[in-house]
Write a protein that holds these residues in place. Structure first.
Motif, PDB file in Angstrom:
ATOM      1  N   GLU A 145      -4.941  -0.392  10.639  1.00 53.43           N
ATOM      2  CA  GLU A 145      -5.502  -1.743   9.908  1.00 53.43           C
ATOM      3  C   GLU A 145      -6.270  -1.417   8.593  1.00 53.43           C
ATOM      4  O   GLU A 145      -6.351  -2.112   7.604  1.00 53.43           O
ATOM      5  CB  GLU A 145      -6.732  -2.240  10.937  1.00 53.43           C
ATOM      6  N   ILE A 146      -7.076  -0.281   8.550  1.00 54.82           N
ATOM      7  CA  ILE A 146      -7.595   0.140   7.351  1.00 54.82           C
ATOM      8  C   ILE A 146      -6.889   0.363   6.322  1.00 54.82           C
ATOM      9  O   ILE A 146      -7.004  -0.024   4.951  1.00 54.82           O
ATOM     10  CB  ILE A 146      -8.706   1.242   7.430  1.00 54.82           C
ATOM     11  N   ALA A 147      -5.599   1.049   6.516  1.00 53.04           N
ATOM     12  CA  ALA A 147      -4.623   1.358   5.481  1.00 53.04           C
ATOM     13  C   ALA A 147      -4.144  -0.098   4.939  1.00 53.04           C
ATOM     14  O   ALA A 147      -3.834  -0.186   3.761  1.00 53.04           O
ATOM     15  CB  ALA A 147      -3.698   2.163   6.125  1.00 53.04           C
ATOM     16  N   ARG A 148      -3.955  -0.815   5.809  1.00 52.38           N
ATOM     17  CA  ARG A 148      -3.315  -2.171   5.522  1.00 52.38           C
ATOM     18  C   ARG A 148      -4.191  -2.957   4.603  1.00 52.38           C
ATOM     19  O   ARG A 148      -4.073  -3.277   3.672  1.00 52.38           O
ATOM     20  CB  ARG A 148      -2.938  -2.958   6.694  1.00 52.38           C
ATOM     21  N   LEU A 149      -5.649  -2.738   5.043  1.00 55.17           N
ATOM     22  CA  LEU A 149      -6.508  -3.515   4.147  1.00 55.17           C
ATOM     23  C   LEU A 149      -6.666  -2.893   2.587  1.00 55.17           C
ATOM     24  O   LEU A 149      -6.800  -3.268   1.729  1.00 55.17           O
ATOM     25  CB  LEU A 149      -7.835  -3.476   4.795  1.00 55.17           C
ATOM     26  N   VAL A 150      -6.486  -1.404   2.740  1.00 56.16           N
ATOM     27  CA  VAL A 150      -6.787  -0.709   1.598  1.00 56.16           C
ATOM     28  C   VAL A 150      -5.637  -1.151   0.619  1.00 56.16           C
ATOM     29  O   VAL A 150      -5.777  -1.457  -0.545  1.00 56.16           O
ATOM     30  CB  VAL A 150      -6.684   0.738   1.876  1.00 56.16           C
ATOM     31  N   VAL A 151      -4.271  -1.208   1.249  1.00 55.85           N
ATOM     32  CA  VAL A 151      -3.319  -1.522   0.271  1.00 55.85           C
ATOM     33  C   VAL A 151      -3.385  -3.058   0.019  1.00 55.85           C
ATOM     34  O   VAL A 151      -3.154  -3.210  -1.515  1.00 55.85           O
ATOM     35  CB  VAL A 151      -2.052  -1.344   1.244  1.00 55.85           C
ATOM     36  N   SER A 152      -3.839  -3.860   0.699  1.00 55.10           N
ATOM     37  CA  SER A 152      -3.904  -5.232   0.318  1.00 55.10           C
ATOM     38  C   SER A 152      -4.810  -5.300  -0.550  1.00 55.10           C
ATOM     39  O   SER A 152      -4.664  -6.071  -1.656  1.00 55.10           O
ATOM     40  CB  SER A 152      -4.173  -6.000   1.730  1.00 55.10           C
ATOM     41  N   THR A 153      -5.948  -4.640  -0.559  1.00 58.24           N
ATOM     42  CA  THR A 153      -7.328  -4.880  -1.312  1.00 58.24           C
ATOM     43  C   THR A 153      -6.773  -4.302  -2.803  1.00 58.24           C
ATOM     44  O   THR A 153      -6.948  -4.681  -3.866  1.00 58.24           O
ATOM     45  CB  THR A 153      -8.453  -3.941  -1.015  1.00 58.24           C
ATOM     46  N   SER A 154      -5.888  -2.958  -2.724  1.00 56.33           N
ATOM     47  CA  SER A 154      -5.512  -2.432  -3.929  1.00 56.33           C
ATOM     48  C   SER A 154      -4.487  -3.198  -4.746  1.00 56.33           C
ATOM     49  O   SER A 154      -4.606  -3.475  -5.920  1.00 56.33           O
ATOM     50  CB  SER A 154      -4.984  -1.067  -3.643  1.00 56.33           C
ATOM     51  N   ALA A 155      -3.773  -3.839  -4.087  1.00 57.14           N
ATOM     52  CA  ALA A 155      -2.786  -4.856  -4.564  1.00 57.14           C
ATOM     53  C   ALA A 155      -3.526  -6.137  -5.246  1.00 57.14           C
ATOM     54  O   ALA A 155      -3.147  -6.397  -6.527  1.00 57.14           O
ATOM     55  CB  ALA A 155      -1.845  -5.408  -3.533  1.00 57.14           C
ATOM     56  N   LYS A 156      -4.509  -6.511  -4.655  1.00 61.35           N
ATOM     57  CA  LYS A 156      -5.438  -7.840  -5.242  1.00 61.35           C
ATOM     58  C   LYS A 156      -6.084  -7.092  -6.330  1.00 61.35           C
ATOM     59  O   LYS A 156      -6.308  -7.907  -7.192  1.00 61.35           O
ATOM     60  CB  LYS A 156      -6.315  -8.229  -4.096  1.00 61.35           C
ATOM     61  N   VAL A 157      -6.772  -6.021  -6.430  1.00 59.94           N
ATOM     62  CA  VAL A 157      -7.585  -5.502  -7.355  1.00 59.94           C
ATOM     63  C   VAL A 157      -6.662  -5.225  -8.631  1.00 59.94           C
ATOM     64  O   VAL A 157      -6.979  -5.599  -9.794  1.00 59.94           O
ATOM     65  CB  VAL A 157      -8.262  -4.035  -7.136  1.00 59.94           C
ATOM     66  N   LEU A 158      -5.383  -4.564  -8.308  1.00 54.41           N
ATOM     67  CA  LEU A 158      -4.553  -4.378  -9.264  1.00 54.41           C
ATOM     68  C   LEU A 158      -3.663  -5.632  -9.887  1.00 54.41           C
ATOM     69  O   LEU A 158      -3.204  -5.579 -10.850  1.00 54.41           O
ATOM     70  CB  LEU A 158      -3.563  -3.335  -9.049  1.00 54.41           C
ATOM     71  N   SER A 159      -3.757  -6.632  -9.071  1.00 56.95           N
ATOM     72  CA  SER A 159      -2.881  -7.847  -9.406  1.00 56.95           C
ATOM     73  C   SER A 159      -1.839  -7.755  -9.646  1.00 56.95           C
ATOM     74  O   SER A 159      -0.886  -8.267 -10.564  1.00 56.95           O
ATOM     75  CB  SER A 159      -3.739  -8.451 -10.646  1.00 56.95           C
ATOM     76  N   LYS A 160      -1.204  -7.091  -8.706  1.00 57.45           N
ATOM     77  CA  LYS A 160       0.089  -6.694  -8.879  1.00 57.45           C
ATOM     78  C   LYS A 160       0.649  -6.544  -7.511  1.00 57.45           C
ATOM     79  O   LYS A 160       0.024  -6.005  -6.645  1.00 57.45           O
ATOM     80  CB  LYS A 160       0.696  -5.803  -9.766  1.00 57.45           C
ATOM     81  N   GLU A 161       1.991  -6.683  -7.250  1.00 58.85           N
ATOM     82  CA  GLU A 161       2.529  -6.326  -6.045  1.00 58.85           C
ATOM     83  C   GLU A 161       3.022  -4.907  -6.020  1.00 58.85           C
ATOM     84  O   GLU A 161       3.627  -4.291  -6.898  1.00 58.85           O
ATOM     85  CB  GLU A 161       3.787  -7.356  -5.868  1.00 58.85           C
ATOM     86  N   LEU A 162       2.604  -4.255  -4.941  1.00 61.57           N
ATOM     87  CA  LEU A 162       3.007  -2.750  -4.928  1.00 61.57           C
ATOM     88  C   LEU A 162       4.273  -2.546  -4.304  1.00 61.57           C
ATOM     89  O   LEU A 162       4.724  -3.261  -3.435  1.00 61.57           O
ATOM     90  CB  LEU A 162       1.777  -2.004  -4.149  1.00 61.57           C
ATOM     91  N   THR A 163       4.972  -1.396  -4.584  1.00 66.24           N
ATOM     92  CA  THR A 163       6.121  -1.076  -4.162  1.00 66.24           C
ATOM     93  C   THR A 163       5.869  -0.515  -2.790  1.00 66.24           C
ATOM     94  O   THR A 163       4.994  -0.105  -2.619  1.00 66.24           O
ATOM     95  CB  THR A 163       6.963  -0.221  -4.994  1.00 66.24           C
ATOM     96  N   ALA A 164       6.998  -0.278  -2.143  1.00 64.73           N
ATOM     97  CA  ALA A 164       6.831   0.384  -0.899  1.00 64.73           C
ATOM     98  C   ALA A 164       6.546   1.867  -0.883  1.00 64.73           C
ATOM     99  O   ALA A 164       5.772   2.091  -0.004  1.00 64.73           O
ATOM    100  CB  ALA A 164       8.385   0.375  -0.233  1.00 64.73           C
ATOM    101  N   GLU A 165       6.766   2.485  -1.946  1.00 63.17           N
ATOM    102  CA  GLU A 165       6.253   3.967  -2.070  1.00 63.17           C
ATOM    103  C   GLU A 165       5.005   3.899  -2.559  1.00 63.17           C
ATOM    104  O   GLU A 165       4.069   4.750  -1.990  1.00 63.17           O
ATOM    105  CB  GLU A 165       7.051   4.251  -3.437  1.00 63.17           C
ATOM    106  N   GLU A 166       4.534   2.682  -3.358  1.00 64.42           N
ATOM    107  CA  GLU A 166       2.834   2.828  -3.567  1.00 64.42           C
ATOM    108  C   GLU A 166       2.069   2.630  -2.443  1.00 64.42           C
ATOM    109  O   GLU A 166       1.131   3.102  -2.066  1.00 64.42           O
ATOM    110  CB  GLU A 166       2.791   1.890  -4.699  1.00 64.42           C
ATOM    111  N   LYS A 167       2.623   1.649  -1.579  1.00 65.61           N
ATOM    112  CA  LYS A 167       1.781   1.286  -0.281  1.00 65.61           C
ATOM    113  C   LYS A 167       1.767   2.361   0.827  1.00 65.61           C
ATOM    114  O   LYS A 167       0.748   2.776   1.282  1.00 65.61           O
ATOM    115  CB  LYS A 167       2.681   0.139   0.437  1.00 65.61           C
ATOM    116  N   ALA A 168       2.970   3.233   0.917  1.00 67.40           N
ATOM    117  CA  ALA A 168       2.938   4.385   1.667  1.00 67.40           C
ATOM    118  C   ALA A 168       1.875   5.307   1.029  1.00 67.40           C
ATOM    119  O   ALA A 168       1.131   6.070   1.925  1.00 67.40           O
ATOM    120  CB  ALA A 168       4.408   4.841   1.782  1.00 67.40           C
ATOM    121  N   ARG A 169       1.772   5.670  -0.350  1.00 67.72           N
ATOM    122  CA  ARG A 169       0.990   6.622  -0.836  1.00 67.72           C
ATOM    123  C   ARG A 169      -0.494   6.219  -0.599  1.00 67.72           C
ATOM    124  O   ARG A 169      -1.335   7.146  -0.034  1.00 67.72           O
ATOM    125  CB  ARG A 169       1.224   6.880  -2.419  1.00 67.72           C
TER     126      ARG A 169
END
Length: 179
Positions: A145-169
């Motif tokens: 859940e935290i990882a999902r939130l981090v990825v979701s927050t990072s995507a919102k902060v960066l205002s872009k959609e992250l690729t699967a590779e970036e989400k995994a990292r």
């Protein structure tokens, strides 16, 4: 005895006169002696002899009764001793049975207590394992859940959609930081 009287009477002629003076007749005395002898013989044969025989039989019966009573007294004493012995044996056997029953009961109580302790330990171990499994599951869920939130927050902060590779990292980075 008759001969003695006749001899005395014949030897002393004056004495026969004195005897007759007093009313003693030799022939009467002889007849009375013969009658007394016959009576004594008849009484002896038909009265005294059976009475003595009956008395001897009764004496024997009394003796045998006394012997029997003495034997019965001895047998009674033996029976009392046997009864006492049997009662003592029964008492000892009862005590042994009670002691054995107590030991069996104590052994069963000890076994039951040990079984209860073992069951409690098993329940405690199972509960600890369950708690540990639940904790691990919760941590795993929290990480994901935290990882999902981090990825979701990072995507919102960066205002872009992250690729699967970036989400995994990002997920991996967040998971390694939580541990």
């Amino acid at each position: 005895m008759i001969d003695l009287i006749q001899v005395v009477a014949a030897s002393d002629p004056g004495s026969a006169g004195i005897a007759e003076t007093f009313g003693i007749h030799t022939s009467h005395i002889v007849m009375q002696l013969i009658s007394f002898t016959i009576l004594a013989a008849v009484l002896w044969k038909f009265a005294f002899k059976p009475v003595f025989k009956t008395m001897e039989e009764r004496e024997e019966k009394i003796d045998s009764g006394l012997k029997y009573a003495e034997e019965m007294k001895i047998k009674l004493a033996e029976a009392e001793a046997e009864k006492k012995k049997i009662l003592q044996e029964a008492s000892a056997e009862a005590k042994a049975i009670v002691t054995e029953a107590r030991q069996t009961a104590e052994a069963r109580i000890d076994k039951s207590a040990q079984d209860a302790i073992k069951a409690a330990e098993d329940i405690t171990k199972k509960a600890e394992l369950q708690i540990e499994n639940d904790r691990k599951q919760m941590l795993a869920e929290a990480r994901s859940e935290i990882a999902r939130l981090v990825v979701s927050t990072s995507a919102k902060v960066l205002s872009k959609e992250l690729t699967a590779e970036e989400k995994a990292r990002y997920s991996e980075s967040a998971s390694s930081t939580l541990v």
